[in-house]
Design an enzyme around this catalytic site. Structure first.
Site, mmCIF file in Angstrom:
data_model
loop_
_atom_site.group_PDB
_atom_site.id
_atom_site.type_symbol
_atom_site.label_atom_id
_atom_site.label_comp_id
_atom_site.label_asym_id
_atom_site.label_seq_id
_atom_site.Cartn_x
_atom_site.Cartn_y
_atom_site.Cartn_z
ATOM 1 C CB SER A 157 -0.851 -0.028 1.158
ATOM 2 O OG SER A 157 -0.161 0.183 2.583
ATOM 3 C CE LYS B 41 -2.751 1.839 5.152
ATOM 4 N NZ LYS B 41 -2.517 1.142 3.804
#
Length: 209
Positions: free
Chosen positions: A65, A104
């Protein structure tokens, strides 16, 4: 010459005297040395665990991701004491998966408005260039966007990132479960920031540089 030889004889210690049990180091002294060594080792181990628990710790990337910035099984150093700034890479407890952690990038800070239009990020109405992204590797069609258009009001029903919350996204916008799906990340869920990679060795050093 005779006086010199006589002096040497007077200072010579016979071998039997060296090995005389009376001249051996007391057991209590040896015990103190062992105790000091054990205390030193114990203190070093304690400091190591305190640093690992409260300051720095190794973390491993699981998934894609954060491509192209981070890759699966990259090893990073997590800083648990640093403040959180916009565009920092952070590790946090997954809001939608107890027991798991996500990594993230912070996009919106408390009080920010966040919006993406035509692959341009707007924070508080200002356009930002996201140099850490690489849409070219995905061979998108002309009509496709790397980051799908959104605004906080459309996603969450509110205009600004709430106090003590953060809006995060992965750099692989086409394959990232982030605040666009699970919402804001609470400051209490943040474990720390990371900006240093230790593995693979070919990428050793600071991230985003």
């Amino acid at each position: 010459m005779n006086e010199t030889n006589e002096a040497k004889k007077n200072t010579y210690e016979p071998r039997r005297d060296k090995h005389d049990p009376k001249n051996k180091q007391p057991q209590s002294s040896r015990g103190n040395e062992w105790l000091s060594t054990l205390l030193y080792i114990g203190a070093a181990v304690l400091v190591f665990f305190l640093i690992r628990h409260f300051v720095f710790a190794p973390v491993s990337v699981d998934g894609d991701s954060m491509v192209p910035t981070l890759h699966h099984q990259d090893r990073l150093i997590l800083n648990k004491m640093s403040s959180i700034d916009r565009f920092d890479i952070v590790v946090f407890d997954a809001p939608d998966d107890p027991g798991k952690q996500y990594i993230k990038r912070v996009i919106g800070l408390p009080g920010d408005t966040v919006e993406v239009r035509d692959d341009v990020l707007y924070i508080n109405g200002k356009a930002y260039s996201e140099d850490y992204l690489d849409p070219s590797q995905y061979h998108l069609e002309e009509w496709e966007n790397f980051t799908e258009d959104f605004s906080l009001s459309l996603l969450t029903g509110i205009q600004e990132v709430p106090k003590d919350d953060y809006f995060v996204m992965g750099d692989n916008r086409l394959n990232s479960k982030d605040s666009r799906s699970f919402g804001f990340v609470s400051a209490d869920e943040l474990v720390g920031t990371t900006n240093f990679r230790i593995w693979p060795l070919g990428d050793f050093g600071k991230i985003d540089q």
